[in-house]
Scaffold this active site. Structure first.
Site, PDB file in Angstrom:
ATOM      1  N   ASP A  82      -3.519  25.306  88.999  1.00 24.82           N
ATOM      2  CA  ASP A  82      -3.220  26.227  87.901  1.00 24.82           C
ATOM      3  C   ASP A  82      -4.047  27.516  88.022  1.00 24.82           C
ATOM      4  O   ASP A  82      -5.013  27.587  88.801  1.00 24.82           O
ATOM      5  CB  ASP A  82      -3.528  25.519  86.578  1.00 24.82           C
ATOM      6  CG  ASP A  82      -2.715  26.034  85.404  1.00 24.82           C
ATOM      7  OD1 ASP A  82      -2.107  27.110  85.531  1.00 24.82           O
ATOM      8  OD2 ASP A  82      -2.710  25.370  84.346  1.00 24.82           O
ATOM      9  N   ASP A 122       5.736  27.902  81.091  1.00 28.32           N
ATOM     10  CA  ASP A 122       5.251  26.981  80.062  1.00 28.32           C
ATOM     11  C   ASP A 122       6.310  26.765  78.983  1.00 28.32           C
ATOM     12  O   ASP A 122       6.160  25.900  78.127  1.00 28.32           O
ATOM     13  CB  ASP A 122       3.972  27.534  79.413  1.00 28.32           C
ATOM     14  CG  ASP A 122       2.734  27.112  80.196  1.00 28.32           C
ATOM     15  OD1 ASP A 122       2.848  26.244  81.072  1.00 28.32           O
ATOM     16  OD2 ASP A 122       1.652  27.677  79.933  1.00 28.32           O
TER      17      ASP A 122
END
Ligand code: DGJ
Length: 726
Positions: free
Chosen positions: A476, A546
């Site tokens: 990430d 997301d």
């Protein structure tokens, strides 16, 4: 095939269905001639502009040139330079020792290579036959090697430039782009992909004008805001018809791509590393390699351009180990638990999917350091035993005992102020002394321009990977650089910070991703904020956004597919009401939309009813049936959700014997107009069994007349499967 016609000094680069041509003109300038459908190797000088031109600066030393002979500003350029009459956007802008900023890079020979050498320190397409065009400034000795690679399996040309200081004195590169190219008109529509967190890769289309259209990032990342990509569509081009040119940069830091409509009625393209906040000293004998740009041409509209990129990137850019292998089908705990989990909770999430076909469990953020929320712990890649007694072993053993694989989350480039590593090594942080560094998500960034910092990260991450049986990693990256400065760099090197950061990221990827070939790596950047061609070289798939709401995903995935193959997009089925939008969509629709990529699940599975579990089992089985198409097939976008109430995409196997069509209607209405979805990409001559119709229909009828999906309710999806019978 690459050919040099000595008589006309023309280079012809013939790829799958394209020809790229330029020649060395009477001023020894590399003048662009053509990029488009395959043509023969004729003398193309008749295609050059003629007639009287405005008063212009003569090519230095060629006072005898007539207006017809032209000047640097009028030659469609392979590389444009500043100070000698060319006022277009230069590809190169440098400062010589004396302070003058002149360069004249002219023809100095060429080499043909059977294999393209890798670009040092940066990912790039693999490739065969490559032309290296040598340009040189006779006065200073400064030189540039322009690399061109052709492909017999994709309609693209890969290009980059290596700048070489073959003079005696240090020069400073104030701009060092990767390419220039001319296009014959200036009435194109310029398409770019813009966005934001949870709203990535929306489509913008604006008309070319006289002046410069610039797409860029100054964030030291390729960004969600603007993707390193630009397409130029001829005025009549549509999704399936007309000429389209694509420009896609294999780069993950601050970039710029420019399209300049000139007074001559043509377009000058250039771009590469962003020259804002950039300078690069090059001492005598030093070189600077620029990132690769992949130029695509399609005569079949935007869809054809996308298929050209999908082919090129699948065959030549994405990690070949995983590009066509079935992907892990995972359950990720992030939206199910966020930071709040125990071993027992994680094991229960796993137990709930046993028997469904889900084969991997990914433990997301929160397993390390002091990490109960996002304010601490980043950089301390040591398991938090308070939260996970027994270390990672307990959950890993449990996952493996169920016959599943285990995945783990890292954010290697980041650091929290409240972490042991920050307390021990405050100098690892990107910051300027005496100034408070900006927080973003309560975190700071590691100075990847410093080799010592990279060594720390590599050792810490690889230790966890070596000590545990881990089959999958999610990498990430949740914020952008501020305070672009490094104590490890000299004053002169500071303006190279953004590029040096990118080189640092690639070094980490080489030493973590490439050094662990048995582990499948997924990329992520707070969703899809670093979804670029360089990243898909290392990460065969990237968490697309997301935002996992099915309706929003139709937009995000549609936009992402303009450049990137479906197999690069991680797409999860999540809970409703959706955590990002609050919207409720049918479970089946969420799965159908998530199937248009590398699918997975991300929710608290302990709330599953038996019925849910059966549904998941069926969804997983369905996905496996279509997975080969997702990984290898040709994508045809049919209905654009940004322009209509519908979203339809077809994936067709290369041999056209199999296909799938996904159709989706946003809002239901009564007495509504009949919506026909015309299938695309089939063989009109073949007959196809259409499972959902219980009927055999010709490819021609399916494409000419179309299907009439029977959607029910809002946010409804209907799928069709096609199998050729002859
Ligand atoms: C942002 C990612 O996009 C999410 O999927 C999740 O991994 C969080 N970060 C964890 O902090």
């Amino acid at each position: 095939m690459i050919t040099f016609e000595a008589k006309t000094r023309t280079f012809f680069l013939d790829g799958k269905g394209v020809t790229y041509a330029f020649f060395i003109n009477h001023a020894d300038f590399a003048e662009h001639l053509y990029f488009g459908k395959t043509i023969g190797h004729d003398d193309l000088s008749f295609t050059r502009a003629s007639g009287s031109r405005s008063t212009i600066a003569k090519v230095p030393g060629h006072d005898d040139f007539s207006e017809e002979d032209g000047s640097y500003v009028q030659f469609p350029a392979e590389l444009s330079f500043f100070g000698t009459g060319d006022y277009r956007e230069p590809t190169l802008h440098l400062e010589n020792q004396s302070g003058d900023r002149l360069t004249e890079l002219l023809y100095a020979g060429y080499d043909l290579l059977p294999e393209k050498p890798p670009i040092p320190g940066m990912p790039s397409m693999t490739g065969g036959e490559t032309l290296v065009l040598h340009l040189k400034d006779k006065v200073t000795g400064f030189a540039a090697d322009l690399y061109y690679t052709v492909y017999d399996d994709a309609d693209v040309i890969a290009r980059h430039i290596v700048y070489k200081n073959e003079g005696a004195e240090t020069v400073t590169l104030r701009r060092a782009y990767s390419f220039a190219m001319g296009l014959p008109q200036n009435d194109y529509q310029v398409l770019s992909l813009y966005g934001a967190w949870a709203r990535e890769r929306r489509i913008d289309k604006i008309p070319m004008h006289h002046g410069v259209i610039s797409i860029d990032s100054k964030r030291t990342t390729s960004s969600a805001e603007l993707n390193p990509f630009m397409a130029l569509l001829s005025p009549d081009a549509t999704e399936e018809f007309g000429e389209v040119y694509g420009v896609s940069l294999v780069y993950s830091s601050s970039f710029v791509l420019k399209a300049e409509g000139t007074i001559d009625g043509v377009t000058h393209l250039t771009g590469g590393i962003n020259d804002f906040d950039f300078a690069w000293p090059l001492a005598a004998g030093e070189t600077l390699a620029t990132p690769e740009v992949v130029l695509a041409y399609s005569a079949e509209g935007l869809g054809g351009m996308s298929r050209a990129y999908h082919d090129a990137y699948r065959e030549h850019l994405i990690n070949p180990r995983y590009v066509k292998t079935p992907r892990p089908l995972l359950i990720n705990n992030w939206e199910g638990t966020y930071f709040n989990f125990t071993n027992e909770k994680l094991m229960a999430i796993v137990d709930a999917v046993v028997g469904t076909g889900i084969d991997t469990f990914v433990l997301d953020d929160g397993w390390f350091g002091k990490r109960d929320d996002d304010s601490s712990g980043l950089g301390d890649w040591i398991v938090n035993e308070k939260k996970l007694p027994g270390g990672l072993k307990t959950i890993i053993d449990h996952v493996h005992s169920k016959g599943m694989n285990f995945g783990l989350w890292f954010e290697p480039e980041m650091i929290n102020e409240d972490s042991d590593i920050c307390r021990a090594h405050p100098e690892y942080v990107i910051r300027v002394d005496n100034r408070h560094p900006c927080y973003s998500r309560h975190q700071w960034m590691m100075d990847l321009t410093n080799p010592e910092v990279r060594d720390y990260i590599v050792t810490a991450v690889n230790k966890v990977l070596a000590e545990n049986q881990i089959e999958y990693v999610k990498w990430d990256y949740n914020r952008n650089v501020t305070e672009s400065f490094s104590k490890a760099l000299s004053r002169e090197e500071q303006l190279g910070f953004a590029h040096r950061y990118a080189l640092g990221v690639y070094d980490l990827c080489e030493r973590i991703v490439e050094a662990n070939p048995g582990i499948f790596f997924e990329g992520c950047a707070g969703g899809g904020a670093r979804f670029d061609p360089a990243m898909i070289h290392y990460f065969s798939q990237i968490w697309t956004s997301d935002d996992s709401d099915a309706e929003e995903r139709t937009h995000i995935q549609y936009g992402t597919s303009i450049v990137y193959p479906l197999s690069t997009m991680s797409c999860h089925v999540s809970i409703c009401p959706n955590h990002q939008t609050g919207r409720t969509t049918p479970f089946a629709t969420r799965a159908t939309i998530a199937h248009l990529g590398a699918t997975g699940y991300e929710l608290d599975t302990t709330t599953f009813t038996e019925e849910d579990k059966e549904a998941v089992k069926a969804q997983v089985a369905d996905y496996h049936k279509m997975e080969k198409l997702v990984l290898e097939g040709d994508l045809y976008r049919i209905d654009n959700p940004m322009e209509s109430n519908f979203f339809s995409e077809a994936i067709v196997s290369k041999d056209k014997t199999e296909a799938i069509l996904v159709t989706y209607r946003r809002m239901a209405s009564v007495n509504n107009q009949i919506k026909r979805v015309r299938m695309a990409g089939l063989d009109p001559e073949k007959r196809y069994e259409v499972a959902e119709l219980g009927q055999t229909v010709s490819g021609a009828a399916l494409m000419q007349i179309g299907l009439v999906p029977n959607w029910s309710g809002d946010f409804a999806a209907v799928e069709y499967h096609f199998k050729a019978i002859d």
